[in-house]
Design a protein around this motif. Structure first.
Motif, short mmCIF file in Angstrom:
data_model
loop_
_atom_site.label_atom_id
_atom_site.label_comp_id
_atom_site.label_asym_id
_atom_site.label_seq_id
_atom_site.Cartn_x
_atom_site.Cartn_y
_atom_site.Cartn_z
N SER A 2 0.82 -1.20 0.00
CA SER A 2 0.00 0.00 0.00
C SER A 2 0.86 1.26 0.00
O SER A 2 2.03 1.23 0.31
CB SER A 2 -0.91 0.00 1.23
OG SER A 2 -0.11 0.06 2.39
N LEU A 18 -5.57 8.39 9.22
CA LEU A 18 -4.58 8.39 8.15
C LEU A 18 -5.15 9.08 6.92
O LEU A 18 -6.29 8.80 6.52
CB LEU A 18 -4.18 6.95 7.79
CG LEU A 18 -3.54 6.14 8.91
CD1 LEU A 18 -3.31 4.71 8.44
CD2 LEU A 18 -2.23 6.77 9.36
N ARG A 21 -7.62 7.60 4.15
CA ARG A 21 -8.23 6.40 4.71
C ARG A 21 -9.19 6.79 5.83
O ARG A 21 -9.10 7.87 6.38
CB ARG A 21 -7.15 5.46 5.30
CG ARG A 21 -6.10 5.01 4.32
CD ARG A 21 -6.62 4.07 3.24
NE ARG A 21 -7.21 2.85 3.77
CZ ARG A 21 -6.56 1.70 3.89
NH1 ARG A 21 -5.29 1.61 3.54
NH2 ARG A 21 -7.18 0.65 4.38
N ALA A 43 -0.99 -3.73 10.14
CA ALA A 43 -0.77 -3.15 8.81
C ALA A 43 -1.25 -4.10 7.72
O ALA A 43 -1.97 -3.69 6.80
CB ALA A 43 0.71 -2.82 8.62
N LEU A 48 -2.11 -1.53 5.00
CA LEU A 48 -1.33 -0.34 5.33
C LEU A 48 0.14 -0.68 5.30
O LEU A 48 0.53 -1.84 5.45
CB LEU A 48 -1.67 0.14 6.75
CG LEU A 48 -3.10 0.53 7.05
CD1 LEU A 48 -3.29 0.75 8.54
CD2 LEU A 48 -3.48 1.77 6.27
N ASP A 52 2.67 3.48 8.54
CA ASP A 52 1.41 4.16 8.87
C ASP A 52 0.98 3.85 10.30
O ASP A 52 0.50 4.72 11.02
CB ASP A 52 0.29 3.72 7.92
CG ASP A 52 0.50 4.17 6.50
OD1 ASP A 52 1.17 5.20 6.29
OD2 ASP A 52 -0.01 3.49 5.59
#
Length: 93
Positions: A2, A18, A21, A43, A48, A52
């Motif tokens: 991602s 985020l 998102r 993640a 993600l 992140d």
């Protein structure tokens, strides 16, 4: 893999999340610190980059007053709407 979110923003429900998102800082903190999930697992489950997840955790701990206020708002909303829910013990077959 991602794309990495470049920053934390407050566009959805006025809660830090985020960029690009709907995944909130609070949600990611709960997954890693409250549920003891590995940041890589979180993640992977949410498509993600692990950066992140760490970015969200950093934001959470760098802004404790803001995050406590959000937690109070969430709890207030739960308390305010509790009467609209049904306790499973009250449901009869």
């Amino acid at each position: 893999m991602s794309q990495v979110a470049k920053r934390i923003v407050r566009e959805v429900h006025d809660e830090p999340h985020l960029e690009g998102r709907r995944i909130t800082v609070q949600f990611l903190k709960e997954q890693v610190e409250d549920r003891n999930l590995d940041p890589r697992t979180v993640a992977d489950r949410h498509d993600l980059d692990v950066a992140d997840v760490y970015r969200a955790l950093t934001y959470y701990h760098d802004h404790p007053e803001e995050m406590r206020a959000i937690e109070r708002q969430r709890q207030s909303a739960v308390d305010e709407h509790r009467h609209l829910t049904t306790d499973p013990d009250d449901v009869r077959d």
